[in-house]
Design a protein around this motif. Structure first.
Motif, PDB file in Angstrom:
ATOM      1  N   MET A   1       0.815  -1.184   0.000  1.00 13.94           N
ATOM      2  CA  MET A   1       0.000   0.000   0.000  1.00 13.94           C
ATOM      3  C   MET A   1       0.870   1.264   0.000  1.00 13.94           C
ATOM      4  SD  MET A   1      -2.979   0.909   2.618  1.00 13.94           S
ATOM      5  CE  MET A   1      -3.639   2.504   2.765  1.00 13.94           C
ATOM      6  N   VAL A   2       1.977   1.234   0.731  1.00 12.07           N
ATOM      7  CA  VAL A   2       2.862   2.394   0.784  1.00 12.07           C
ATOM      8  C   VAL A   2       3.433   2.684  -0.595  1.00 12.07           C
ATOM      9  CG1 VAL A   2       4.971   3.336   1.810  1.00 12.07           C
ATOM     10  CG2 VAL A   2       3.390   2.040   3.224  1.00 12.07           C
ATOM     11  N   GLY A   3       3.789   1.636  -1.336  1.00  8.84           N
ATOM     12  CA  GLY A   3       4.324   1.807  -2.683  1.00  8.84           C
ATOM     13  C   GLY A   3       3.329   2.494  -3.608  1.00  8.84           C
ATOM     14  N   GLN A   4       2.061   2.123  -3.518  1.00  7.22           N
ATOM     15  CA  GLN A   4       1.035   2.748  -4.351  1.00  7.22           C
ATOM     16  C   GLN A   4       0.859   4.216  -3.982  1.00  7.22           C
ATOM     17  OE1 GLN A   4      -2.389   0.303  -3.684  1.00  7.22           O
ATOM     18  NE2 GLN A   4      -1.676  -1.339  -5.015  1.00  7.22           N
ATOM     19  N   LEU A   5       0.907   4.518  -2.694  1.00  2.66           N
ATOM     20  CA  LEU A   5       0.749   5.903  -2.268  1.00  2.66           C
ATOM     21  C   LEU A   5       1.952   6.759  -2.661  1.00  2.66           C
ATOM     22  CD1 LEU A   5      -0.844   5.389   1.255  1.00  2.66           C
ATOM     23  CD2 LEU A   5      -1.950   6.315  -0.775  1.00  2.66           C
ATOM     24  N   THR A   6       3.157   6.204  -2.516  1.00  2.00           N
ATOM     25  CA  THR A   6       4.346   6.990  -2.846  1.00  2.00           C
ATOM     26  C   THR A   6       4.477   7.225  -4.343  1.00  2.00           C
ATOM     27  OG1 THR A   6       5.711   4.989  -2.809  1.00  2.00           O
ATOM     28  CG2 THR A   6       5.682   6.340  -0.808  1.00  2.00           C
ATOM     29  N   SER A   7       3.867   6.379  -5.155  1.00  2.56           N
ATOM     30  CA  SER A   7       3.908   6.630  -6.599  1.00  2.56           C
ATOM     31  C   SER A   7       2.999   7.791  -6.990  1.00  2.56           C
ATOM     32  CB  SER A   7       3.507   5.368  -7.367  1.00  2.56           C
ATOM     33  OG  SER A   7       2.148   5.066  -7.143  1.00  2.56           O
ATOM     34  N   ARG A   8       2.050   8.121  -6.136  1.00  2.00           N
ATOM     35  CA  ARG A   8       1.108   9.208  -6.431  1.00  2.00           C
ATOM     36  C   ARG A   8       1.397  10.482  -5.646  1.00  2.00           C
ATOM     37  NH1 ARG A   8      -4.459   5.672  -6.545  1.00  2.00           N
ATOM     38  NH2 ARG A   8      -3.683   4.198  -8.068  1.00  2.00           N
ATOM     39  N   LEU A   9       2.007  10.344  -4.481  1.00  5.89           N
ATOM     40  CA  LEU A   9       2.242  11.496  -3.609  1.00  5.89           C
ATOM     41  C   LEU A   9       3.724  11.636  -3.300  1.00  5.89           C
ATOM     42  CD1 LEU A   9      -0.639  10.773  -1.064  1.00  5.89           C
ATOM     43  CD2 LEU A   9      -0.695  12.421  -2.930  1.00  5.89           C
ATOM     44  N   SER A  10       4.149  12.857  -3.020  1.00  2.45           N
ATOM     45  CA  SER A  10       5.548  13.085  -2.658  1.00  2.45           C
ATOM     46  C   SER A  10       5.802  12.614  -1.225  1.00  2.45           C
ATOM     47  CB  SER A  10       5.896  14.568  -2.779  1.00  2.45           C
ATOM     48  OG  SER A  10       5.229  15.302  -1.764  1.00  2.45           O
ATOM     49  N   ASP A  11       7.076  12.476  -0.871  1.00  2.00           N
ATOM     50  CA  ASP A  11       7.428  12.056   0.484  1.00  2.00           C
ATOM     51  C   ASP A  11       6.914  13.038   1.525  1.00  2.00           C
ATOM     52  OD1 ASP A  11       8.683   9.823  -0.479  1.00  2.00           O
ATOM     53  OD2 ASP A  11      10.728  10.583  -0.214  1.00  2.00           O
ATOM     54  N   ASP A  12       7.045  14.332   1.245  1.00  2.00           N
ATOM     55  CA  ASP A  12       6.574  15.344   2.194  1.00  2.00           C
ATOM     56  C   ASP A  12       5.061  15.271   2.387  1.00  2.00           C
ATOM     57  OD1 ASP A  12       9.144  16.261   2.565  1.00  2.00           O
ATOM     58  OD2 ASP A  12       8.949  17.929   1.153  1.00  2.00           O
ATOM     59  N   THR A  13       4.339  15.086   1.310  1.00  2.00           N
ATOM     60  CA  THR A  13       2.880  14.973   1.389  1.00  2.00           C
ATOM     61  C   THR A  13       2.489  13.726   2.167  1.00  2.00           C
ATOM     62  OG1 THR A  13       2.689  16.084  -0.739  1.00  2.00           O
ATOM     63  CG2 THR A  13       0.753  14.895   0.033  1.00  2.00           C
ATOM     64  N   MET A  14       3.178  12.627   1.902  1.00  2.00           N
ATOM     65  CA  MET A  14       2.890  11.383   2.624  1.00  2.00           C
ATOM     66  C   MET A  14       3.155  11.536   4.123  1.00  2.00           C
ATOM     67  SD  MET A  14       1.746   8.837   0.859  1.00  2.00           S
ATOM     68  CE  MET A  14       2.225   7.530   1.943  1.00  2.00           C
ATOM     69  N   LEU A  15       4.249  12.215   4.463  1.00  2.00           N
ATOM     70  CA  LEU A  15       4.577  12.424   5.870  1.00  2.00           C
ATOM     71  C   LEU A  15       3.514  13.283   6.546  1.00  2.00           C
ATOM     72  CD1 LEU A  15       6.623  11.760   8.050  1.00  2.00           C
ATOM     73  CD2 LEU A  15       7.907  13.782   7.363  1.00  2.00           C
ATOM     74  N   MET A  16       3.078  14.332   5.875  1.00  2.00           N
ATOM     75  CA  MET A  16       2.030  15.191   6.446  1.00  2.00           C
ATOM     76  C   MET A  16       0.708  14.432   6.566  1.00  2.00           C
ATOM     77  SD  MET A  16       2.594  18.986   5.013  1.00  2.00           S
ATOM     78  CE  MET A  16       4.190  19.447   4.386  1.00  2.00           C
ATOM     79  N   LEU A  17       0.378  13.612   5.567  1.00  2.00           N
ATOM     80  CA  LEU A  17      -0.827  12.791   5.635  1.00  2.00           C
ATOM     81  C   LEU A  17      -0.758  11.851   6.833  1.00  2.00           C
ATOM     82  CD1 LEU A  17      -3.491  11.656   4.411  1.00  2.00           C
ATOM     83  CD2 LEU A  17      -2.052  10.102   3.083  1.00  2.00           C
ATOM     84  N   SER A  18       0.385  11.243   7.021  1.00  2.00           N
ATOM     85  CA  SER A  18       0.572  10.337   8.147  1.00  2.00           C
ATOM     86  C   SER A  18       0.386  11.064   9.477  1.00  2.00           C
ATOM     87  CB  SER A  18       1.967   9.719   8.072  1.00  2.00           C
ATOM     88  OG  SER A  18       2.241   8.965   9.216  1.00  2.00           O
ATOM     89  N   ILE A  19       0.875  12.280   9.569  1.00  2.00           N
ATOM     90  CA  ILE A  19       0.745  13.043  10.807  1.00  2.00           C
ATOM     91  C   ILE A  19      -0.703  13.447  11.049  1.00  2.00           C
ATOM     92  CG2 ILE A  19       1.414  15.190  11.954  1.00  2.00           C
ATOM     93  CD1 ILE A  19       4.150  14.849  10.508  1.00  2.00           C
ATOM     94  N   VAL A  20      -1.419  13.818   9.986  1.00  2.00           N
ATOM     95  CA  VAL A  20      -2.839  14.164  10.138  1.00  2.00           C
ATOM     96  C   VAL A  20      -3.630  12.944  10.619  1.00  2.00           C
ATOM     97  CG1 VAL A  20      -4.926  14.835   8.864  1.00  2.00           C
ATOM     98  CG2 VAL A  20      -2.786  16.073   8.504  1.00  2.00           C
ATOM     99  N   VAL A  21      -3.353  11.787  10.044  1.00  2.00           N
ATOM    100  CA  VAL A  21      -4.023  10.559  10.499  1.00  2.00           C
ATOM    101  C   VAL A  21      -3.640  10.275  11.952  1.00  2.00           C
ATOM    102  CG1 VAL A  21      -4.223   8.064  10.146  1.00  2.00           C
ATOM    103  CG2 VAL A  21      -4.223   9.590   8.183  1.00  2.00           C
ATOM    104  N   SER A  22      -2.400  10.562  12.323  1.00  2.00           N
ATOM    105  CA  SER A  22      -1.960  10.372  13.711  1.00  2.00           C
ATOM    106  C   SER A  22      -2.742  11.274  14.664  1.00  2.00           C
ATOM    107  CB  SER A  22      -0.461  10.649  13.829  1.00  2.00           C
ATOM    108  OG  SER A  22      -0.041  10.498  15.158  1.00  2.00           O
ATOM    109  N   ILE A  23      -3.032  12.490  14.242  1.00  2.00           N
ATOM    110  CA  ILE A  23      -3.835  13.398  15.071  1.00  2.00           C
ATOM    111  C   ILE A  23      -5.240  12.832  15.264  1.00  2.00           C
ATOM    112  CG2 ILE A  23      -4.904  15.688  15.141  1.00  2.00           C
ATOM    113  CD1 ILE A  23      -2.330  16.713  13.688  1.00  2.00           C
ATOM    114  N   VAL A  24      -5.815  12.295  14.196  1.00  2.00           N
ATOM    115  CA  VAL A  24      -7.143  11.679  14.291  1.00  2.00           C
ATOM    116  C   VAL A  24      -7.100  10.470  15.225  1.00  2.00           C
ATOM    117  CG1 VAL A  24      -8.960  10.497  12.976  1.00  2.00           C
ATOM    118  CG2 VAL A  24      -7.855  12.540  12.044  1.00  2.00           C
ATOM    119  N   VAL A  25      -6.043   9.672  15.121  1.00  2.00           N
ATOM    120  CA  VAL A  25      -5.884   8.519  16.011  1.00  2.00           C
ATOM    121  C   VAL A  25      -5.771   8.995  17.461  1.00  2.00           C
ATOM    122  CG1 VAL A  25      -4.287   6.681  16.697  1.00  2.00           C
ATOM    123  CG2 VAL A  25      -4.909   6.951  14.310  1.00  2.00           C
TER     124      VAL A  25
END
Length: 131
Positions: A1-25
């Motif tokens: 799943m990470v490979g599919q996401l990284t092919s569409r989004l940049s590393d910085d965007t993925m990191l920010m997405l991960s942090i936003v999901v972490s806030i929701v968690v």
């Protein structure tokens, strides 16, 4: 799943997405009251941990010359055991003095601070490109 996401989004965007999901968690952990709630929270929690681990390793290895990639991966590999050493002490203190919701609040505070730093860095980088 990470490979599919990284092919569409940049590393910085993925990191920010991960942090936003972490806030929701973190919010979910703060308001959870039973094991069923935890089971619902577990899936996005695992997503956040996996994505942030892979993306941070990727960002750090890209930041060094190819000859230093192995050393950087070694440093990255030491972070998880360090976290597993310090984490239970912090968690025990938080649990004893503030209860389970404090885990979520601590997560939210750290994640919001990290997200603010990353957004600020991104804004400065974009401002530098425009000049």
């Amino acid at each position: 799943m990470v490979g599919q996401l990284t092919s569409r989004l940049s590393d910085d965007t993925m990191l920010m997405l991960s942090i936003v999901v972490s806030i929701v968690v973190g919010l979910g952990v703060t308001i959870m009251t039973n094991v069923f709630h935890f089971c619902i929270i577990a899936l996005p929690m695992v997503f956040t941990l996996c994505v942030s681990g892979v993306i941070t390793d990727s960002i750090l290895t890209k930041a060094v010359p190819p000859s230093e990639t192995g050393a950087m991966l070694g440093i990255c590999a030491t972070i998880q055991p360090l976290t597993r050493t310090i984490g239970p002490t912090i968690a025990g203190y938080l649990y004893r003095h503030y209860g389970v919701p404090s885990f979520g609040l601590f997560n939210i505070i750290v994640s919001v601070l990290l997200l603010m730093y990353l957004v600020n860095r991104q804004v400065k980088r974009n401002a530098g490109k425009n000049n």
